[in-house]
Write an enzyme that holds these catalytic residues in place. Structure first.
Site, PDB file in Angstrom:
ATOM      1  N   GLU A   1     -92.806  18.253   1.031  1.00 27.17           N
ATOM      2  CA  GLU A   1     -92.141  17.745   0.053  1.00 27.17           C
ATOM      3  C   GLU A   1     -91.476  16.325   0.050  1.00 27.17           C
ATOM      4  OE1 GLU A   1     -89.032  19.861  -1.982  1.00 27.17           O
ATOM      5  OE2 GLU A   1     -90.435  21.920  -2.223  1.00 27.17           O
TER       6      GLU A   1
ATOM      7  N   ASP B   1     -78.330  17.907  -5.935  1.00 29.89           N
ATOM      8  CA  ASP B   1     -78.600  17.927  -4.360  1.00 29.89           C
ATOM      9  C   ASP B   1     -76.901  17.812  -4.061  1.00 29.89           C
ATOM     10  OD1 ASP B   1     -81.475  17.929  -4.066  1.00 29.89           O
ATOM     11  OD2 ASP B   1     -81.361  15.639  -4.873  1.00 29.89           O
TER      12      ASP B   1
END
Length: 255
Positions: free
Chosen positions: A44, A55
């Site tokens: 990724e 995040d």
């Protein structure tokens, strides 16, 4: 079958997340082949964004530094094109919708295909609002991978099972990314609930930081996703030897 879903056919899939351009482009170009050499099945590539809501601190900081280095979606596409010549595993972009939308959905998808990217994950785009990019991705032959969380309703699970291609990204817990010592005790029941509806491979991410955690989760999932711990090791050891050791340990725990 796509290159992404094919990566789940022979063994439990080890998926590694990194932020493109963290701490610099040169490191990204060294790191990705090293990840493949030590047992990663899918990479990724994180597109840095100024407001990464999903995040935790580690990826936020990596994203900020990459932005300071001038990393844009265009740069990420160029990096992917370089990596295509160095690796054989599928690459997936992970990025927020705004930069991709501003770039142009059709242009982005076409350039992804040219650069050797097999699909993408957009954590802030619900499947019910993804018609435009889904169409562009399908035209370009790309997989679009959607996320589910333990709080997802049965209706959302059915929608994602109908829309997601390649695999389904199962978030281990509500909240943000980041290595954690303890994962939810009822994680297996969440995965099994999704499996009753979905035909796609199911990969679990958010919080996985040890081989022991990976081994336990692999008992009931088709793959695991690790990101924050990799970025932490990149920060502390520019030689990348610690990353290589960590990935080998994860691979052994899954096999």
């Amino acid at each position: 079958m796509s290159r992404i879903s094919d990566a789940f056919q022979k063994r439990k899939s080890l998926i590694a997340y990194i932020t493109v351009g963290y701490p610099d482009i040169e490191t990204t170009l060294r790191l990705v082949p090293l990840l493949e050499e030590n047992g990663v099945d899918i990479i990724e590539l994180g597109i840095p964004f100024s407001d990464p809501l999903a995040d935790g601190v580690t990826i936020q900081n990596a994203s900020y530094q990459a932005l300071q280095n001038g990393v844009t979606p265009e740069v990420c596409l160029s990096v992917a094109a370089l990596l295509k010549e160095k690796i054989s595993i599928p690459m997936v972009f992970m990025g927020y919708y705004n930069p991709i939308y501003n770039y142009g959905l059709t242009k982005f998808c076409q350039k992804c295909a040219t650069a050797g990217v097999s699909g993408f994950i957009i954590p802030d785009l619900p499947p019910g609002e993804a018609q435009d990019i889904d169409f562009a991705a399908t035209e370009a032959g790309l997989d679009i991978i959607f996320l589910l969380a333990p709080t997802s309703t049965d209706e959302r699970i059915k929608l994602v099972a109908a829309k997601s291609r390649g695999f389904i990204y199962l978030v281990s817990h509500s909240g943000v990314t980041g290595a954690t010592a303890n994962l939810p005790a009822d994680l297996s029941s969440f995965v099994n609930r999704v499996r009753k509806t979905a035909r796609q491979p199911l990969a679990v991410g958010f919080g996985i930081s040890t081989p022991e955690q990976a081994q336990n989760i692999a008992k009931f999932s088709d793959g695991i996703i690790v990101g924050s711990r990799i970025l932490q090791l990149v920060q502390t050891d520019p030689s990348l030897e610690k990353v290589a050791t960590f990935i080998r340990q994860l691979r052994q725990s899954l096999d």
